[in-house]
Write a protein that holds these residues in place. Structure first.
Motif, PDB file in Angstrom:
ATOM      1  N   THR A  59      78.380  47.747  39.472  1.00  0.00           N
ATOM      2  CA  THR A  59      79.106  47.819  38.011  1.00  0.00           C
ATOM      3  C   THR A  59      80.703  47.984  38.302  1.00  0.00           C
ATOM      4  O   THR A  59      81.373  48.133  37.480  1.00  0.00           O
ATOM      5  N   THR A  60      80.922  48.705  39.491  1.00  0.00           N
ATOM      6  CA  THR A  60      82.245  48.848  39.692  1.00  0.00           C
ATOM      7  C   THR A  60      82.793  48.852  40.973  1.00  0.00           C
ATOM      8  O   THR A  60      82.529  49.144  42.036  1.00  0.00           O
ATOM      9  N   PRO A 110      77.528  46.241  31.974  1.00  0.00           N
ATOM     10  CA  PRO A 110      78.168  46.975  33.056  1.00  0.00           C
ATOM     11  C   PRO A 110      78.855  48.026  32.394  1.00  0.00           C
ATOM     12  O   PRO A 110      79.523  48.019  31.529  1.00  0.00           O
ATOM     13  N   ARG A 111      78.675  49.285  32.966  1.00  0.00           N
ATOM     14  CA  ARG A 111      79.627  50.341  32.305  1.00  0.00           C
ATOM     15  C   ARG A 111      80.424  50.996  33.333  1.00  0.00           C
ATOM     16  O   ARG A 111      79.839  51.474  34.118  1.00  0.00           O
TER      17      ARG A 111
END
Length: 439
Positions: free
Chosen positions: A317-318, A269-270
């Protein structure tokens, strides 16, 4: 330089450089009646160089959800291909166009417009298997050999010239590549080989015709036909043939050895750029949930239209950030990411960018009164087509202290009205549909 002059110049340059630098070392001649086919190493070099030109024109999407989905499926398929030695790369193009294409050497691009149409991974797997087959069956490089614009660049790449004299217009190269059409024989071959690849990788082959049905419906009239349907038998006959191939493949599946391809590692995850400065938390004035939809009446200078806002997804991811689509009618759409943060919410473009361009959209805090260009103007009861609401009035103030836009938000509903003092546009809520809080 006009287009005719441009192509003539390329043709002249192509003939001179292609014959002068002795490309026989890199080209392998087949039977006299057949076109020359370059070796694999040179083919990969061609694809890689062309990919760099493509990405100067098309914005490559870095949304981790979309890219992760395409790469996971693509790598699983590539591992089962009969010629897996190509350095397959899978990319998403930030464009609403319904398209996908493969470059020599295994560089494959899927447009977001197509990606959003495909309902499940099995259907998307067929699209990618079809493009992988164009690479492994060498269709892609043969198309390059036939296209004079791309062949000029091909000669420069193989000759080590850097292609500076004829391959420096990224826009023309990108448009030419995206518009390439394979022969009917190539398309038939890619369908059949792609179907076998689909089965080997463990996907449902019946989803192939489902993918083509969706693309066919999206095509509309002939003028908007996607490349996936060009240079091929009519979609109806293609779909019929895909159904036949699927049933035959399923009948043979029991004879295939067990699939031993390991699943690809999950994408790391970025976090979104700039998100560290935000603490996402639910906001009662903007209830975001997957599937939520707001429909507005829009009035301006005596004209009336409709706009819709829809929550597409919650970013895995966020957590706490949502992708939202704004549909202004007549095919005009835009996407933004919204991050509610308790007494406020922020937004930024959904397009890939390294710049943390989060914009403060509203602050629901009477104690703060004014933050940046936003001002809390109190509570106000208003009536719009959707009903009567007790709202928070938020004003966006310009540099000279004049109110430019006024917004009215209702708890549990969101934006119910906006008024632009600059343009005179009035937006009023007609209907609100809550989404799935578990989405």
């Amino acid at each position: 330089m006009n287009d005719r002059h441009f192509r003539a110049t390329l043709s002249s340059w192509f003939r001179g450089s292609f014959l002068a630098v002795g490309l026989g070392i890199l080209l392998a001649d087949t039977a006299p009646a057949q076109a020359r086919v370059i070796g694999k190493t040179a083919e990969i070099s061609v694809g890689r160089e062309t990919a760099s030109q493509i990405e100067r024109f098309f914005r490559v999407d870095t949304d981790p959800v979309a890219v992760g989905r395409v790469r996971a499926i693509g790598r699983r398929l590539a591992a089962c291909a009969h010629d897996p030695d190509f350095p397959f790369e899978f990319h998403v193009v930030e464009s609403g166009e319904i398209n996908a294409f493969a470059l020599p050497g295994g560089f494959i691009y899927v447009f977001r417009g197509l990606l959003q149409l495909i309902p499940n991974d099995d259907a998307l797997a067929f699209v990618l298997a079809h493009e992988i087959s164009h690479v492994t069956e060498r269709h892609a490089v043969r198309q390059f050999e036939k296209n004079i614009l791309l062949a000029a660049g091909l000669a420069g790449i193989l000759a080590g010239t850097g292609a500076g004299s004829g391959f420096n217009d990224a826009a023309r190269v990108a448009q030419a590549v995206a518009g390439l059409s394979f022969t009917r024989s190539d398309e038939k071959d890619a369908d059949e080989t792609g179907m076998e690849l689909l089965v080997k990788a463990g996907y449902n082959p019946r989803a192939a015709s489902q993918a083509m049905e969706i693309i066919k419906r999206a095509a509309g009239d002939d003028r908007s036909t996607p490349n996936l349907l060009r240079s091929h038998p009519a979609p109806s006959s293609r779909i019929k043939k895909l159904n036949e191939l699927a049933e035959a493949a399923l009948a043979r599946r029991k004879d295939l050895p067990p699939r031993t391809v390991p699943p690809p590692p999950p994408a790391a995850p970025r976090p979104l750029p700039g998100i560290a400065a935000i603490e996402p938390a639910p906001c009662e004035w903007l209830p975001l949930a997957v599937g939520a939809r707001w429909i507005y009446r829009v009035q301006s200078e005596g004209t009336e239209g409709t706009a819709q806002v829809r929550v597409i997804e919650a970013l895995k991811t966020t957590p706490g950030v949502y992708r939202v689509e704004y549909d202004f009618g007549r095919g005009v759409r835009a996407e933004r990411l919204l991050a509610p943060a308790g007494d406020r919410f922020l937004s930024r473009s959904a397009a890939a960018t390294a710049k943390p361009d989060w914009k403060l959209e509203a602050v629901f805090n009477p104690a703060a009164h004014k933050e940046g260009s936003l001002r809390w103007a109190g509570l106000e009861k208003i009536t719009v087509p959707a009903g009567t609401f007790e709202t928070a009035r938020i004003e966006r103030v310009g540099a000279e202290g004049k109110v430019e836009v006024t917004y009215w938000y209702a708890r549990g509903t969101g934006l119910v009205k906006s008024l632009s003092a600059v343009t005179g546009v009035v937006q009023e809520l007609k209907a609100y549909q809550p989404g799935n809080s578990k989405g």
